[in-house]
Write a protein that holds these residues in place. Sequence first.
Motif, PDB file in Angstrom:
ATOM      1  N   ASN A   1     -50.419  39.810 -66.791  1.00 29.19           N
ATOM      2  CA  ASN A   1     -50.967  38.473 -67.060  1.00 29.19           C
ATOM      3  C   ASN A   1     -52.027  38.065 -66.053  1.00 29.19           C
ATOM      4  N   LEU A   2     -52.309  38.899 -65.060  1.00 25.72           N
ATOM      5  CA  LEU A   2     -53.272  38.504 -64.010  1.00 25.72           C
ATOM      6  C   LEU A   2     -54.601  38.079 -64.634  1.00 25.72           C
ATOM      7  N   ASN A   3     -55.098  36.936 -64.159  1.00 27.77           N
ATOM      8  CA  ASN A   3     -56.376  36.411 -64.634  1.00 27.77           C
ATOM      9  C   ASN A   3     -57.333  36.297 -63.447  1.00 27.77           C
ATOM     10  N   ALA A   4     -58.584  35.956 -63.708  1.00 28.77           N
ATOM     11  CA  ALA A   4     -59.563  35.713 -62.634  1.00 28.77           C
ATOM     12  C   ALA A   4     -59.826  34.213 -62.577  1.00 28.77           C
ATOM     13  N   TYR A   5     -60.128  33.705 -61.373  1.00 29.32           N
ATOM     14  CA  TYR A   5     -60.354  32.260 -61.200  1.00 29.32           C
ATOM     15  C   TYR A   5     -61.619  32.011 -60.389  1.00 29.32           C
ATOM     16  N   ALA A   6     -62.434  31.072 -60.873  1.00 32.19           N
ATOM     17  CA  ALA A   6     -63.692  30.750 -60.182  1.00 32.19           C
ATOM     18  C   ALA A   6     -63.431  30.070 -58.852  1.00 32.19           C
ATOM     19  N   THR A   7     -62.393  29.225 -58.810  1.00 32.60           N
ATOM     20  CA  THR A   7     -62.057  28.546 -57.550  1.00 32.60           C
ATOM     21  C   THR A   7     -60.569  28.724 -57.272  1.00 32.60           C
ATOM     22  N   MET A   8     -60.225  28.776 -56.010  1.00 35.16           N
ATOM     23  CA  MET A   8     -58.813  28.825 -55.613  1.00 35.16           C
ATOM     24  C   MET A   8     -58.731  28.588 -54.118  1.00 35.16           C
ATOM     25  N   SER A   9     -57.773  27.727 -53.726  1.00 33.18           N
ATOM     26  CA  SER A   9     -57.587  27.456 -52.306  1.00 33.18           C
ATOM     27  C   SER A   9     -57.150  28.741 -51.587  1.00 33.18           C
ATOM     28  N   LEU A  10     -57.667  28.880 -50.390  1.00 38.83           N
ATOM     29  CA  LEU A  10     -57.309  30.025 -49.546  1.00 38.83           C
ATOM     30  C   LEU A  10     -55.853  29.914 -49.099  1.00 38.83           C
ATOM     31  N   ASP A  11     -55.381  28.676 -48.954  1.00 36.76           N
ATOM     32  CA  ASP A  11     -54.057  28.426 -48.383  1.00 36.76           C
ATOM     33  C   ASP A  11     -52.933  28.672 -49.389  1.00 36.76           C
ATOM     34  N   GLU A  12     -53.224  28.375 -50.678  1.00 38.18           N
ATOM     35  CA  GLU A  12     -52.171  28.511 -51.693  1.00 38.18           C
ATOM     36  C   GLU A  12     -52.659  29.397 -52.822  1.00 38.18           C
ATOM     37  N   VAL A  13     -52.381  30.672 -52.692  1.00 35.16           N
ATOM     38  CA  VAL A  13     -52.848  31.614 -53.710  1.00 35.16           C
ATOM     39  C   VAL A  13     -51.845  31.650 -54.859  1.00 35.16           C
ATOM     40  N   LYS A  14     -52.357  31.470 -56.084  1.00 34.43           N
ATOM     41  CA  LYS A  14     -51.481  31.497 -57.283  1.00 34.43           C
ATOM     42  C   LYS A  14     -52.030  32.506 -58.271  1.00 34.43           C
ATOM     43  N   PHE A  15     -51.140  33.254 -58.896  1.00 32.59           N
ATOM     44  CA  PHE A  15     -51.603  34.175 -59.954  1.00 32.59           C
ATOM     45  C   PHE A  15     -50.528  34.353 -60.998  1.00 32.59           C
TER      46      PHE A  15
ATOM     47  N   GLY B   1     -55.257  43.623 -49.229  1.00 35.13           N
ATOM     48  CA  GLY B   1     -54.338  44.039 -50.297  1.00 35.13           C
ATOM     49  C   GLY B   1     -53.082  44.685 -49.730  1.00 35.13           C
ATOM     50  N   TYR B   2     -53.243  45.446 -48.662  1.00 35.67           N
ATOM     51  CA  TYR B   2     -52.094  46.105 -48.027  1.00 35.67           C
ATOM     52  C   TYR B   2     -51.094  45.049 -47.534  1.00 35.67           C
ATOM     53  N   TYR B   3     -51.623  44.017 -46.851  1.00 35.67           N
ATOM     54  CA  TYR B   3     -50.724  42.989 -46.313  1.00 35.67           C
ATOM     55  C   TYR B   3     -50.136  42.114 -47.418  1.00 35.67           C
ATOM     56  N   GLU B   4     -50.895  41.884 -48.481  1.00 41.11           N
ATOM     57  CA  GLU B   4     -50.357  41.130 -49.624  1.00 41.11           C
ATOM     58  C   GLU B   4     -49.233  41.949 -50.280  1.00 41.11           C
ATOM     59  N   TYR B   5     -49.454  43.258 -50.372  1.00 42.01           N
ATOM     60  CA  TYR B   5     -48.440  44.142 -50.970  1.00 42.01           C
ATOM     61  C   TYR B   5     -47.147  44.102 -50.144  1.00 42.01           C
ATOM     62  N   LEU B   6     -47.300  44.197 -48.811  1.00 38.67           N
ATOM     63  CA  LEU B   6     -46.120  44.154 -47.937  1.00 38.67           C
ATOM     64  C   LEU B   6     -45.370  42.824 -48.085  1.00 38.67           C
ATOM     65  N   ALA B   7     -46.127  41.743 -48.383  1.00 38.01           N
ATOM     66  CA  ALA B   7     -45.500  40.422 -48.541  1.00 38.01           C
ATOM     67  C   ALA B   7     -44.932  40.240 -49.955  1.00 38.01           C
ATOM     68  N   GLY B   8     -45.068  41.257 -50.804  1.00 36.52           N
ATOM     69  CA  GLY B   8     -44.500  41.189 -52.165  1.00 36.52           C
ATOM     70  C   GLY B   8     -45.396  40.507 -53.175  1.00 36.52           C
ATOM     71  N   ASN B   9     -46.654  40.303 -52.822  1.00 35.20           N
ATOM     72  CA  ASN B   9     -47.570  39.605 -53.738  1.00 35.20           C
ATOM     73  C   ASN B   9     -48.199  40.583 -54.729  1.00 35.20           C
ATOM     74  N   VAL B  10     -47.430  40.906 -55.742  1.00 29.05           N
ATOM     75  CA  VAL B  10     -47.848  41.893 -56.745  1.00 29.05           C
ATOM     76  C   VAL B  10     -47.903  41.199 -58.113  1.00 29.05           C
ATOM     77  N   ALA B  11     -48.927  41.531 -58.915  1.00 24.75           N
ATOM     78  CA  ALA B  11     -49.115  40.844 -60.206  1.00 24.75           C
ATOM     79  C   ALA B  11     -48.671  41.719 -61.378  1.00 24.75           C
ATOM     80  N   ASP B  12     -48.562  41.083 -62.551  1.00 21.00           N
ATOM     81  CA  ASP B  12     -48.289  41.858 -63.766  1.00 21.00           C
ATOM     82  C   ASP B  12     -49.509  41.795 -64.694  1.00 21.00           C
TER      83      ASP B  12
END
Length: 337
Positions: free
Chosen positions: A323-337, A310-321
């Motif tokens: 509308n954030l949802n949960a997903y049963a499947t998601m590629s590790l390479d392309e994270v979408k939220f 989470g720390y590194y995602e935060y530094l990269a600007g990956n912050v949600a609003d």
Amino acid sequence: MDILAIESSCDETAAAVIRDGREIISSVVATQIEEHRLYGGVVPEIASRRHCESICGVVSEALEKAKMTVKDVGAVAVSFAPGLVGALLVGVNFAKGLAFSLGKPLVPVHHIRGHIAANYLTHRGLEPPYMCLVVSGSHSHIVKVKSYTEFETLGKTIDDAAGEAFDKAARAMGFHYPGGVFIDRASKLGDSALYKLPKPHTKNPYDFSFSGLKTAVLNLIHNTEQRGEKTDINSLSACFQKTVCEMLTEKFIAAAVENNCKTIAVAGGVAANSGLRAALETAAKMHNMELFAPSLSLCGDNAAMIGCQGYYEYLAGNVADTNLNAYATMSLDEVKF
Ligand code: KG4
Ligand code: ZN
């Protein structure tokens, strides 16, 4: 920066406070395993209910242990995919409510990225790039970790995950769920050459396939019983574990060699397996590679790894609003939220 992290993707409700991505200030894990054991696997509805019951207490305990209040944390990180969607939603909604009531950033974390990040908590000096073998109850991936937030999956399982194969084979051998750890223990008492088990092939050399191996274990037990003989469970455990560890190690090391990677890591629940750790260590030495593995307490699901990533995602600007949802499947390479 102190991050409050929450994990609820499967059968563990967990919360942690992590400082600057690398230091565990507190970490609390409430497991539901005993209850799911009655059913031989995780029952999603029960998992969601138990998360609802536990989450307030687990988060409060993590903050108490860190001698903090929610106001002291800089951000709230939460595991939002992949996993049991009903289970994930408990953590996501709790984190959402907390972050927005406090006016703090909400950081969504991919659960598998979290498993990889567990290595940063154990090895302060580890930095990308490196190659990681992720082996858990639901995933088996060979991943190129290009940076803290950039990943390329080179191969993955085409059927069962490594942990799933351990658990299914263990069930057939009469062990409780989750049986990986029981196979690990029994294998130390058995003869790993007694039974011949197949190593299924895959089209992509870096993909894995475990379902044929699991079927071979079931057939072996069945055929032995039909003959009125007794299966040597310790030796079958040893043979099964040796075969799985060889498959994982051979493919993973081949991927590292082909990609000129001298730094390798392992992550996920199955990274606790003693046979796998030993096989990887031997292979790493042979190829002059440096191997990193998380401490045993950080291999299985926990929130500390989520706070770290989470720390590194935060530094990269990956912050949600909100509308954030949960997903049963998601590629590790392309994270979408
Ligand atoms: O990463 P994890 O806690 O949950 C998932 O995200 O899936 O992994 C759980 C898996 C289970 O399949 C469990 O049997 C396996 O990790 N596991 C082991 C060992 N300890 C846990 N498998 C083999 N040997 C072990 N020592
Ligand atoms: Zn996991």
